[in-house]
Scaffold this active site. Structure first.
Site, short mmCIF file in Angstrom:
data_model
loop_
_atom_site.label_atom_id
_atom_site.label_comp_id
_atom_site.label_asym_id
_atom_site.label_seq_id
_atom_site.Cartn_x
_atom_site.Cartn_y
_atom_site.Cartn_z
N HIS A 133 0.86 -1.18 0.00
CA HIS A 133 0.00 0.00 0.00
C HIS A 133 0.90 1.22 0.00
O HIS A 133 1.70 1.42 0.90
CB HIS A 133 -0.91 0.00 1.23
CG HIS A 133 -1.81 1.19 1.27
ND1 HIS A 133 -3.07 1.19 0.74
CD2 HIS A 133 -1.61 2.45 1.75
CE1 HIS A 133 -3.62 2.39 0.90
NE2 HIS A 133 -2.76 3.17 1.51
N CYS A 134 0.77 2.01 -1.03
CA CYS A 134 1.65 3.16 -1.19
C CYS A 134 0.98 4.40 -0.62
O CYS A 134 -0.06 4.84 -1.13
CB CYS A 134 1.96 3.38 -2.67
SG CYS A 134 3.10 4.74 -2.94
N PRO A 135 1.53 4.97 0.42
CA PRO A 135 0.90 6.17 0.99
C PRO A 135 1.05 7.39 0.10
O PRO A 135 0.26 8.32 0.19
CB PRO A 135 1.61 6.37 2.31
CG PRO A 135 2.90 5.65 2.18
CD PRO A 135 2.70 4.57 1.18
N ASN A 138 -1.67 6.94 -1.99
CA ASN A 138 -2.82 6.57 -1.17
C ASN A 138 -3.65 5.48 -1.83
O ASN A 138 -4.87 5.57 -1.95
CB ASN A 138 -3.69 7.78 -0.86
CG ASN A 138 -4.65 7.49 0.28
OD1 ASN A 138 -4.37 6.67 1.15
ND2 ASN A 138 -5.80 8.14 0.27
#
Lengths: 766, 158
Positions: A133-135, A138
């Site tokens: 999950h890439c912040p 998002n």
């Protein structure tokens, strides 16, 4: 940012995205406005357009990575999982390219996660081929948008290198004018791009490495394939090719539903016996003929006995009754005796040995019309029958003429059907034969199949090894079915025989898909449940066992003798069905007692095996549900399924004990594996998992198991991932991205796990 | 006549969903979409084995065609890149096209083969391509003859 869980939509979740967007767009705009005009003049006119194209590419990939559905798997409907969560194993193994891969039960989404699928706690859904999950976008990075994420990284790297280098050139040429606006701006731009270039370069290099190895970030970080073989890799070049050239898979959620309505109206067609039975005949004929002398009584008792577990018998009986009704009502029966007599013969032989001197097959034969010449032909001259073309289906008048007899045959088959559950697989074939013949093109082909099937079954009597293609084609269940009974009869100590070590993944995969509710007579149910039991698979795997072969040859002679006896006999007087059943019942009752004793012994053995499993070092693939490890009833949230006591005789338990010999796990894991390994209620499972894992170091065994749990423990405290962002020591750079936060969050949630586990990953950033 | 009408109504609504059989994915070749050829035991007396196997085999063929890594998918990717992915607003991807074909195939299979046998195949895409769901219906009218007969008799009495 696609709609995700609550965490993904929190305002704080948008901070990294906004930062990234601002930095990217802002810096690039400043570069184009202040630096590019001079570059166009000095270096070349192609510089700004190329940079612009590259920048657009960066933006496009960033947008796709941000807004594209990563491959979210929709939550399973309630009716997909009929089994009580507490009775089902937490893991299910499948074979992927020769490697055993575990699929974990997702308590939020209610299905076993496909291989490479993982549940994102931030977005609260399962993602196919989950990477991370890439912040900074998002969004989850998964199957559908990994290529855009990768291309974004790649293009961003090139863009930043370009901006940095051209900006440097500009600054170097204007060293004496640094106080001017253009110079100052360019200086700022190159310092920003230079600062973020290092982490972005590192991350790009890391993902290049992952792609070349065919791994996802999740797998790399959890160390799934550290010691083992990665079954998902296609080789370096093919991995790259797959990354770039593979078709874009569709989204599973929010699909346009434009399907037309299909009306389902009774009366329903039922498959003809001809069409169904040949398969069973081929598969079963061999074993049944071989073991008929020993097993018939056992089989009959089994059929009778399986009436006791309440849920299993009703369905096959019900359908049989219905097919019976169908037979009576529709009168579209084809002569059923032809293919089934070879199968009925062993049963009927037992009957004849018991009391009735006239096997019903004789009765069936007598009522066969001249037109239906397949039966006697098939029995007496198999070779001839093989080469003969298929005769036309006999007229239904002939069939109706043999209705009375068919009801007799039906009744005899009903005994086989009461066996229940999965076993009706075989018996249902009989019932089907008596059901209505579907008025489609199936009958001629099915008759053909039946024809060759019956002749082949006769052949198989004489030449047991003669028709492997048909038998293998028909799949394992019929074989397994009889093998099961073989096991019960041959040595009477089947309970002591350990289940095999290797399981057919197909069976394991579908073992849980029984729509039948589990019942409280575990031993009976376990042996008669719809799914294959370990002993099935044991015999599936071990069909070269000497016992098998010995019985094969031994019984063949007696069977061939019986066949010859029955063959030439012509018309014989009919015997009432009632008389036949009375003689059956005596044999049946005797066998029932024998069967019960065997099952008692089975149950005791399993109890011992289970207790050994709980305290033994190796658990293998399946984790045995343990009452102790389940959360207390009082803590159960309302509406969730309560814990059930370990079902010793249940299929899962049998499988788990059977897998004891796998030896894939090491001792440190054993205690962790006992804790909370049932699917359990959602709320309670999470703290148990994280609690059990916190204290365990990661072992070096095939790290799918512990790594998978660690991966699960990681997303479980959802706030940790985002909470660690502000605390990250070195990652002030927005481009250190996802990976750094992921790694830090992981460290945060597993404080006791060893630090040396992902040197590659951490080293890549530093 | 009232009785006949009542019977017709009973017939029309008398198919009820009993259970569902699931054909799971076959992961032996990796994450490519394939379904197992294993015949579910619940369908033993509902449909010929060969029919279902043919259907599953055809579906597998369609999915293999959709997921083929080759020239067509590469060109599609290049075009998408070149147009900054705006082409996705106008054009349907190859996979989606095959999915529509599959959907049509399933619809046709349902109408021709499965519905007459009281079965219904659900498009796997609706289940996230995890299972092939086969709904099994039963003939409620014939299974519970007394209620329908009572209503019909009641109708007749009227």
């Amino acid at each position: 940012m696609p709609a995700g869980g609550a965490d993904a939509l929190r305002p704080s979740a948008f901070i990294p995205v906004c930062t990234a967007v601002c930095l990217l767009v802002g810096s690039s705009s400043l570069f184009f406005v202040f630096t590019c005009p001079w570059l166009a003049v000095t270096v070349g006119p192609a510089v700004p357009p190329c940079s612009a194209v590259l920048f657009l590419f960066v933006l496009a990939n960033f947008t796709m990575a941000t807004f594209m559905d990563a491959g979210v798997l929709p939550v399973a409907a309630d009716d997909e999982d009929k089994d009580d969560e507490f009775r089902a194993p937490l893991y299910r193994t499948v074979d992927v390219g020769g490697v055993q891969v575990r699929m974990k039960w997702c308590s939020s989404c209610h299905f076993y996660r496909p291989p490479r699928c993982s549940h994102c706690s931030v977005c609260d859904h399962c993602v196919e081929d989950f990477d991370h999950h890439c912040p900074w976008v998002n969004n989850c990075i998964g199957r559908r948008n990994y290529r855009y994420f990768f291309l974004f990284l790649l293009s961003l790297t090139f863009h930043m290198i370009g901006v940095f280098s051209f900006g440097l050139v500009y600054v170097l040429h204007h060293m004496d004018e640094l106080w001017r606006l253009h110079c100052t701006v360019t200086l700022v731009v190159i310092s920003v791009s230079g600062l973020f270039l290092i982490p972005v370069l590192g991350l790009t290099g890391f993902h290049l490495y992952l792609v070349s190895r065919g791994r996802t970030t999740n797998e790399q970080v959890t160390g799934k394939f550290q010691g083992g073989v990665n079954p998902f890799t296609r080789g370096c070049c093919n991995n790259l090719e797959y990354l770039v050239c593979s078709p874009i898979s569709p989204r599973y959620t929010a699909r346009p539903r434009g399907r037309a309505v299909v009306h389902i109206q009774p009366p329903f067609l039922r498959p003809a016996l001809d069409g169904q039975t040949p398969a069973k005949v081929r598969g079963n004929g061999l074993q049944r003929q071989d073991f008929q002398n020993k097993k018939n009584s056992v089989e009959l008792s089994d059929m009778k006995q399986t009436k006791t577990p309440p849920p299993l018998p009703p369905k096959p009986e019900h359908s049989l009754l219905r097919s019976l009704a169908a037979v009576d009502e529709r009168k579209t029966i084809i002569p059923v005796s032809i293919p089934t007599v070879p199968q009925l013969r062993p049963v009927l032989e037992a009957i004849s040995r018991g009391s009735s001197p006239i096997p019903p097959e004789q009765l069936l034969k007598t009522t066969e019309q001249p037109g239906s010449s397949k039966g006697p032909d098939s029995r007496e001259s198999p070779v001839r029958v093989n080469q003969q073309p298929v005769p036309a289906p006999p007229p239904s008048g002939a069939a109706s003429g043999s209705l009375q007899l068919n009801s007799l045959a039906l009744a005899s088959r009903s005994l086989t059907l009461k066996h229940g559950g999965r076993k009706s697989h075989l018996a249902a074939a009989y019932a089907d034969a008596l059901g209505s013949n579907p008025p489609t093109a199936a009958p001629p082909s099915s008759l053909l199949a039946n024809h060759s099937g019956s002749s082949l079954s006769y052949d198989s009597l004489m030449h047991p090894h003669a028709d492997p293609p048909f038998m293998s084609h028909r799949g394992v269940p019929p074989v397994g079915y009889h093998s099961h009974y073989v096991s019960l009869g041959t040595d009477g100590t089947v309970g002591q025989r350990p289940p095999p070590h290797s399981y057919s993944p197909v069976f394991m995969g579908v073992a849980r898909r029984s729509p039948q509710p589990r019942e409280t007579s575990p031993s009976l149910q376990s042996l008669t449940a719809r799914g294959p039991s370990p002993s099935f698979q044991g015999f599936i795997q071990r069909d070269q066992s000497p016992t098998f072969q010995g019985l094969l040859s031994r019984d063949l002679a007696s069977q061939s003798g019986a066949v010859r006896d029955l063959g030439p006999q012509g018309a014989t007087p009919q015997k009432s069905a009632a008389g036949r059943y009375d003689s059956l019942s005596k044999t049946i009752m005797a066998s029932i007692h024998e069967r019960r004793e065997l099952e008692e012994r089975d149950r005791m053995l399993r109890l011992q095996a289970r207790s050994q499993a709980l305290y033994g070092p190796d658990f293998g693939i399946y984790d045995i549900p343990s009452r102790r490890s389940l959360p207390p009833d009082s803590a159960r949230p309302p509406g969730s399924r309560g814990p059930t006591p370990p079902a010793y005789g249940s299929r899962e338990f049998l499988m788990s004990t059977g897998v004891l010999g796998y030896g894939l796990r090491t001792s440190p894991l054993s205690s962790s594996s006992t804790s909370s390994l049932t699917r359990g209620p959602k709320a309670a499972a999470a703290p148990l998992l994280s609690g059990s894992l916190q204290g365990k170091a990661r072992s070096s065994s095939p790290a799918y198991g512990p790594a998978d749990r660690q991966a699960q423990a990681l997303p479980l405290p959802p706030s940790t991932a985002t909470a660690t962002l502000p605390r990250m020591p070195s990652s002030s750079s927005p481009s250190a991205p996802s990976y750094a936060s992921y790694a830090t969050a992981k460290r945060g949630s597993l404080p006791h796990s060893s630090e040396g586990k992902d040197p590659v990953a951490l080293g890549g950033l530093k | 006549m009232a009785t006949e009408f009542h019977n017709l109504q009973e017939l029309r609504h008398s198919a009820s969903l009993v259970t569902k059989a699931f054909i799971q994915r076959d992961y032996s070749e990796g994450t490519v979409c394939r379904f197992q050829a294993k015949f579910p035991s619940e369908l033993d007396n509902r449909i010929e084995r060969t029919l279902l196997e043919e259907t599953v085999k055809t579906l597998n063929g369609y999915y293999a065609e959709a997921e083929k890594v080759g020239g067509r998918s590469y060109l599609e990717g290049c075009l998408a890149c070149a147009t900054a992915y705006t082409v996705f607003f106008c054009m349907e991807t190859r996979y989606e096209k095959v999915l529509r074909k599959i959907s049509g195939f399933i619809q046709e299979q349902n109408e021709k083969i499965f519905a007459p046998r009281g079965l219904l195949l659900t498009d796997p895409i609706e289940r996230g391509m995890r299972v092939l769901e086969i709904s099994i219906f039963e003939d409620r009218a014939s299974g519970s003859s007394s209620p329908s007969s009572s209503t019909s008799s009641a109708g007749g009495a009227r």
